[in-house]
Design an enzyme around this catalytic site. Structure first.
Site, PDB file in Angstrom:
ATOM      1  CG  ASP A   1     -62.665 -67.883  -1.611  1.00  0.00           C
ATOM      2  OD1 ASP A   1     -63.142 -68.785  -1.777  1.00  0.00           O
ATOM      3  OD2 ASP A   1     -63.195 -66.652  -1.808  1.00  0.00           O
TER       4      ASP A   1
ATOM      5  CD  GLU B   1     -69.618 -71.397  -6.641  1.00  0.00           C
ATOM      6  OE1 GLU B   1     -70.030 -70.235  -6.911  1.00  0.00           O
ATOM      7  OE2 GLU B   1     -68.972 -71.539  -5.995  1.00  0.00           O
TER       8      GLU B   1
ATOM      9  CD  GLN C   1     -65.150 -68.603  -9.532  1.00  0.00           C
ATOM     10  OE1 GLN C   1     -66.350 -68.152  -9.014  1.00  0.00           O
ATOM     11  NE2 GLN C   1     -64.262 -69.131  -8.985  1.00  0.00           N
TER      12      GLN C   1
HETATM   13  O1  IFM Z   1     -65.235 -69.807  -3.214  1.00  0.00           O
HETATM   14  C1  IFM Z   1     -65.885 -68.775  -4.106  1.00  0.00           C
HETATM   15  C2  IFM Z   1     -66.378 -69.638  -5.143  1.00  0.00           C
HETATM   16  O2  IFM Z   1     -65.475 -69.935  -5.936  1.00  0.00           O
HETATM   17  C3  IFM Z   1     -67.396 -68.359  -5.809  1.00  0.00           C
HETATM   18  N1  IFM Z   1     -68.290 -68.087  -5.214  1.00  0.00           N
HETATM   19  C4  IFM Z   1     -67.853 -67.178  -3.849  1.00  0.00           C
HETATM   20  C5  IFM Z   1     -67.147 -68.082  -3.192  1.00  0.00           C
HETATM   21  C6  IFM Z   1     -66.499 -67.472  -1.754  1.00  0.00           C
HETATM   22  O3  IFM Z   1     -65.458 -66.277  -2.382  1.00  0.00           O
END
Ligand code: IFM
Length: 727
Positions: free
Chosen positions: A327, A468, A581
């Site tokens: 992030d 994910e 995402q």
């Molecule tokens: O880094 C992210 C990931 O891409 C999606 N789950 C949450 C994480 C933390 O924001």
């Protein structure tokens, strides 16, 4: 009129957690949740400390919440007045997000008249170890008041308790708490001092896990009784004697006075806003949401440190173990590069400093080079566990592979390092250790390459991409492209380092360059499909198109439990085309110049309806790619969604039975990138800053500053015209 303030009227018990995030204040050293002073641990108050981690027993290692020095409530005519126990006549909170000042105002009707409590607090931007609080009490009758204010040692923890040997006491008229973290015995000291602007009587007591001041006075109708309170926090990580420092801090703050401290604090914020405020004409909602997002990024920036980064949930608590994810580099870094390059440098230095941890992780998997922690804590320790989600049906931990398989993290580090060097012109991070970081990441990807005997290309198998929900896939396009980028950059950097004399002695440059170049050249990248039904679409990973093609709604309808996890081995999305995402869209956004607009558009249109946007990171990538396609109006709702991630709330709070609530700084960063790089079209072309605006129809004009290569520029964008002026 833009007033930099958000407000909430009335009290709603169900909003306690949400408001704690929305009304957060902080200064990078600590984050203070927007909770009321009388709250105890069950209402999630926290003074979350940056970079102090602890593991209690078998629980997850997470950041430490300091004893709550903001704790206070009133007793009037012998009766306790606090929320939610005593229903108020009126109640409201507000946040001045220009200056990070949290306020509450509550009036209660008592048997003899009305009493009003007003509090104000700020985490000093000037003296980051200090919190200033002003408590004002007024009544329309002669109230017999006891103001109880002190330090509550029973803190909220997700996987605590982290504080041991809690010593509560006082030093002269000041309160002092000392405690040690469980794992490393780091001392945390919290001191409190008060200054009353009225005659009173004061006692000190230790009771029920709290050390408190009890301040007694009788009000005159119409008069306001002001108490200034200072809280000082120091830890054994930053000094030899935290208790002495905390006491000295509160004394110094009291000596200087509240007004002066507030003035200096505001001056620091003014300086930050001078370089970062974005003025948006024609769209008040966008201007509010965007600057509110920037407020959050400023509040969690580790300006006081040279080796900290920013956790995925900022300083809003212990979610995601207070760990640093991709992030930071992929979503937050640009904001700091353009408005506060010093902080950008700190963020990237953290990665260089944690190289040893990344090398250790790669070695644990039998791989070469540096495999950065998916959830990085100090030293690069990977806090991500094998069982990151708890199954809602069985209550059992579910095996997830984020830690083992999200190999794209190392490329994010390399991307961040070069973005820093290219944007600031400061190559100092690419000294020997910087070069090592890049080369070790490239060695890592090289050791992941697979060569099928029947194909003249390399593949990367068994990974998790940004989406994910599909674990352990082969040839995730995003991952392969980022690996290729890393191999190419490392080869280039090895050449440069030799010329600059920064080539680490342990490397055989020519051999590595040869390998990295071959790896990059032959690494397989899925291409836009030639024929229907997927013409132009890039397959996210091998076999994705063969998965069930179904709508997000249909998949949502299949849930048997609202908190059920969508991914994992048997999640509702795992065997469908529904993704969590932006994935291919993230890739295309980063490398948009390699594809035609048509390909970008086809992919946006294919993947968006298949995206659940279950991560707050997602919307921003769709917004930015829409800008690159030349469709700012299409980008706009995604931009607003990112910018409002914390202002509005409503994001996911649960992954199975694991709490994942908190603030969303990556979404804030993505909102900034969309506004500045997307709508205003700020970019670098042939070493020069250019501006190619593409404003959505409801934004008439934008103004902001950016730093590029040490020079600050003012940018004005109006309609299709943009102007960049060196300051
Ligand atoms: O880094 C992210 C990931 O891409 C999606 N789950 C949450 C994480 C933390 O924001």
């Amino acid at each position: 009129m833009f007033d930099w303030t958000i407000r909430e009227e009335g009290y709603a018990e169900e909003n306690v957690s949400l408001l704690g995030n929305r009304y957060l204040i902080g200064n990078g050293y600590m984050g203070i949740r927007g909770t009321l002073e009388e709250y105890e641990a069950d209402k999630l108050p926290a003074i979350n400390l940056a970079g102090i981690y602890d593991r209690a027993g078998d629980g997850w290692r997470e950041p430490v919440n300091a004893p709550n020095g903001c704790f206070s409530y009133l007793r009037v005519d012998g009766e306790i007045y606090r929320l939610p126990d005593k229903t108020p006549l009126s109640h409201g909170i507000e946040l001045d997000y220009r200056y990070g000042i949290f306020k509450r105002r509550t009036t209660w009707r008592t048997a003899r008249g009305n009493i009003t409590l007003v509090t104000q607090r700020f985490a000093s931007m000037h003296k980051v170890n200090a919190i200033g609080m002003r408590i004002s009490v007024s009544a329309d009758f002669h109230a017999d008041v006891e103001l109880v204010t002190g330090i509550d040692c029973k803190v909220w923890d997700l996987n605590g308790p982290h504080l041991e040997h809690v010593r509560m006491g006082e030093k002269e008229e000041n309160l002092l708490v000392q405690a040690d973290t469980h794992e490393q015995g780091i001392e945390i000291a919290v001191a409190e001092t008060v200054f009353m602007h009225y005659p009173m009587e004061m006692k000190q007591t230790v009771k029920d896990g709290k050390t408190i001041h009890r301040i007694f006075f009788i009000t005159k109708p119409g008069e306001t009784y002001i108490t200034d309170k200072w809280i000082g926090i120091y830890t054994g990580k930053e000094c030899e004697s935290p208790a002495e420092q905390a006491l000295a801090c509160v004394m110094e703050m009291r000596e200087g006075g509240y007004e002066r401290a507030m003035r200096v604090h505001k001056k620091c914020w003014d300086e930050l806003w001078k370089h970062s405020e974005v003025t948006v004409k024609g769209d008040g909602a966008a201007m509010e949401a965007l600057n509110y997002s920037l407020y959050h990024l400023h509040s969690i920036a580790p300006r006081h440190s040279e080796n900290l980064s920013i956790p995925a949930r900022g300083l809003s608590g212990q979610t995601y173990k207070g760990a640093v994810f991709w992030d930071t580099e992929m979503f937050m870094l640009d904001f700091f590069l353009m408005t506060d390059p010093g902080t950008a440098k700190t963020l990237m230095k953290y990665r260089i400093d944690t190289l040893a941890g990344a090398k250790e992780k790669a070695a644990q998997y039998g791989l070469d080079g540096a495999f950065y922690a998916w959830e990085s804590q100090e030293g690069g320790y990977d806090a991500c566990t094998d069982y990151n989600v708890t199954d809602v049906f069985t209550g059992r931990p579910m095996r997830t592979y984020f830690k083992d398989k999200q190999v794209h993290i190392s490329a994010a580090v390399v991307y961040g390092l070069f973005r820093y060097a290219e944007w600031t012109g400061d190559e100092s991070l690419l000294d020997e250790n910087g070069v090592r970081t890049v080369v070790e990441c490239a060695r890592f990807y090289y050791s992941l390459l697979l060569h099928r005997l029947t194909k003249d290309c390399f593949e990367i198998h068994d990974v998790i991409g940004p989406d994910e929900y599909h674990e352990r896939v082969n040839n995730n396009g995003y991952t392969n492209r980022m690996a290729k980028y890393t191999l190419e950059k490392a080869a280039e950097e090895l050449e440069k380092a030799e010329a600059k004399g920064t080539l680490p002695g342990e490397y055989d440059k020519d051999e590595l360059i040869l390998k990295f170049r071959e790896g990059a050249e032959k690494l397989y990248l899925p291409k836009p499909e030639k024929d229907n039904p997927h013409k132009g679409v890039i397959e996210q990973f091998d076999g994705y198109f063969a998965m069930e093609d179904v709508s997000v709604e249909e998949v949502r309808n299949r849930l048997l439990h609202e908190k059920e996890y969508w991914g994992g081995a048997n999640g509702v999305a795992s065997h469908t085309q529904i993704i969590k995402q932006a994935d291919v869209v993230t890739w295309l956004n980063l490398f948009s110049e390699e594809y035609t607009k048509e390909v970008l558009k086809v992919n946006w249109e294919f993947y968006e309806p298949r995206t659940e946007h279950g991560s707050s990171l997602s919307a921003g990538m769709y917004a930015m790619l829409a800008c690159k396609i030349g469709e700012p109006d299409k980008a706009y709702p995604f931009f607003l969604k990112s910018a409002m991630a914390d202002l509005k709330g409503g994001g996911k709070e649960w992954a199975g039975l694991v709490y994942i609530g908190g603030t969303h700084p990556a979404a804030a960063g993505a909102a900034y990138m969309t506004a500045v790089e997307g709508f205003a079209g700020i970019a670098v072309k042939e070493g020069r800053l250019v501006c190619n605006p593409s404003l959505p129809s409801n934004i008439q004009e934008m103004r902001f500053h950016v730093f590029y290569r040490g020079q600050e520029y003012e940018v004005t964008v109006c309609g299709e015209k943009g102007q960049i002026t060196a300051l």
